[in-house]
Design a protein around this motif. Structure first.
Motif, short mmCIF file in Angstrom:
data_model
loop_
_atom_site.label_atom_id
_atom_site.label_comp_id
_atom_site.label_asym_id
_atom_site.label_seq_id
_atom_site.Cartn_x
_atom_site.Cartn_y
_atom_site.Cartn_z
N TYR A 13 0.64 -1.35 -0.05
CA TYR A 13 0.47 -0.20 0.31
C TYR A 13 0.92 1.08 -0.40
O TYR A 13 1.47 1.40 0.73
CB TYR A 13 -0.88 0.23 1.56
CG TYR A 13 -1.91 0.72 0.98
CD1 TYR A 13 -2.80 1.41 1.17
CD2 TYR A 13 -2.14 1.75 2.44
CE1 TYR A 13 -3.63 2.50 1.01
CE2 TYR A 13 -3.14 2.62 3.22
CZ TYR A 13 -3.74 3.58 1.97
OH TYR A 13 -4.16 3.60 2.32
N GLY A 14 0.75 2.31 -0.66
CA GLY A 14 1.17 3.26 -0.64
C GLY A 14 1.65 3.52 -2.15
O GLY A 14 2.18 5.04 -2.35
N ASN A 16 0.98 4.48 -5.32
CA ASN A 16 0.31 5.75 -5.64
C ASN A 16 0.03 6.53 -4.89
O ASN A 16 0.16 8.02 -6.08
CB ASN A 16 -0.93 5.19 -6.47
CG ASN A 16 -1.50 4.05 -7.36
OD1 ASN A 16 -0.58 3.56 -7.85
ND2 ASN A 16 -2.67 2.87 -7.07
N ASP A 17 0.06 6.85 -4.16
CA ASP A 17 -0.21 7.84 -2.68
C ASP A 17 0.99 8.05 -2.49
O ASP A 17 0.50 9.76 -3.11
CB ASP A 17 -0.27 7.14 -1.76
CG ASP A 17 -1.81 6.74 -1.51
OD1 ASP A 17 -2.66 7.41 -0.75
OD2 ASP A 17 -1.72 5.41 -2.05
N SER A 18 2.06 7.71 -2.36
CA SER A 18 3.53 8.36 -3.01
C SER A 18 3.21 9.18 -3.96
O SER A 18 4.27 10.25 -4.36
CB SER A 18 4.72 7.63 -2.66
OG SER A 18 4.36 6.59 -3.57
N ARG A 19 2.76 8.37 -5.56
CA ARG A 19 4.02 8.85 -6.42
C ARG A 19 2.68 9.95 -6.59
O ARG A 19 2.93 10.98 -8.14
CB ARG A 19 3.18 7.96 -7.75
CG ARG A 19 4.24 6.63 -7.55
CD ARG A 19 5.97 7.79 -7.48
NE ARG A 19 6.17 8.30 -8.32
CZ ARG A 19 7.54 9.50 -8.37
NH1 ARG A 19 7.71 10.07 -7.65
NH2 ARG A 19 7.42 10.43 -9.59
N CYS A 20 1.41 10.27 -6.13
CA CYS A 20 0.76 11.35 -6.12
C CYS A 20 1.04 12.49 -5.61
O CYS A 20 -0.09 13.73 -5.60
CB CYS A 20 -0.59 10.76 -6.23
SG CYS A 20 -1.36 10.16 -7.54
N HIS A 22 0.59 12.80 -1.81
CA HIS A 22 -0.19 12.81 -0.90
C HIS A 22 0.61 12.55 0.58
O HIS A 22 1.61 11.75 0.42
CB HIS A 22 -1.24 11.48 -1.40
CG HIS A 22 -2.04 11.44 -0.04
ND1 HIS A 22 -3.41 11.16 0.18
CD2 HIS A 22 -1.96 10.56 1.29
CE1 HIS A 22 -4.48 11.26 0.78
NE2 HIS A 22 -3.14 10.57 2.30
N SER A 26 -0.81 11.96 5.68
CA SER A 26 -1.72 11.41 6.30
C SER A 26 -2.54 10.14 5.39
O SER A 26 -3.56 8.76 6.29
CB SER A 26 -2.77 12.30 5.70
OG SER A 26 -4.46 11.51 4.82
N PHE A 27 -1.19 9.60 5.23
CA PHE A 27 -1.26 8.34 4.52
C PHE A 27 -1.01 6.97 5.94
O PHE A 27 -1.86 6.10 5.65
CB PHE A 27 -0.38 7.73 3.44
CG PHE A 27 0.09 6.50 3.29
CD1 PHE A 27 -1.00 6.14 1.85
CD2 PHE A 27 1.21 6.10 3.45
CE1 PHE A 27 0.12 4.23 2.06
CE2 PHE A 27 1.60 4.79 3.61
CZ PHE A 27 1.22 4.16 2.35
N TYR A 31 -3.02 3.77 7.79
CA TYR A 31 -1.94 3.12 7.05
C TYR A 31 -2.93 2.20 8.54
O TYR A 31 -2.92 0.80 8.58
CB TYR A 31 -0.89 3.24 7.00
CG TYR A 31 -0.41 1.56 5.58
CD1 TYR A 31 -1.50 0.31 5.72
CD2 TYR A 31 0.59 1.76 5.56
CE1 TYR A 31 -0.69 -0.89 5.02
CE2 TYR A 31 1.09 0.62 4.82
CZ TYR A 31 0.98 -0.80 4.41
OH TYR A 31 1.08 -1.89 4.09
N TYR A 86 8.03 7.85 2.58
CA TYR A 86 6.71 6.23 2.75
C TYR A 86 7.60 5.39 3.24
O TYR A 86 6.93 4.64 4.06
CB TYR A 86 5.80 6.57 1.68
CG TYR A 86 5.09 7.42 1.23
CD1 TYR A 86 4.76 8.39 1.21
CD2 TYR A 86 3.89 6.45 1.25
CE1 TYR A 86 3.47 8.77 1.32
CE2 TYR A 86 2.17 7.40 1.08
CZ TYR A 86 2.97 8.48 1.40
OH TYR A 86 1.46 9.16 0.49
#
Length: 108
Positions: A13-14, A16-20, A22, A26-27, A31, A86
């Protein structure tokens, strides 16, 4: 997944979030909720947290640049800072949660 009472839970998990872009805070808060709920309901399960790896933004123009052709070895490109943050946060969460952390970034 929890209803099946597995003895192994692997979370990757993470990426897409890191590359966007985010925010890490918050992430990791979200998690932490997922991992703690898994731990509460599956206390004997082995929990594995897989960290995100380096992944260039989905931008065809960037991929076309000469410096990205025929690349191998360690990455060191723009965007690494957030992915590394991350991974650090996920490693800490794994430690706090008695889970294993797999740092895929370091082996790519």
């Amino acid at each position: 997944m929890i209803a099946y009472r597995p003895d192994l839970a692997v979370f990757a998990y993470g990426l897409n979030d890191s590359r966007c872009g985010h925010a890490v805070e918050s992430f990791i808060r979200a998690y932490r909720t997922i991992v703690s709920q898994t731990r509460e309901r599956l206390p004997q399960a082995l929990v594995v947290l897989v960290g995100p790896y380096w992944n260039l933004q989905y931008d065809a123009a960037t991929w076309a640049k000469p410096e990205y052709k025929n690349h191998s070895g360690r990455f060191g490109r723009p965007g690494d800072d957030l992915v590394l943050a991350y991974n650090q946060a996920i490693a800490q969460l794994a430690s706090e949660s008695q889970a294993l952390f797999v740092d895929v970034y370091r082996v790519l």
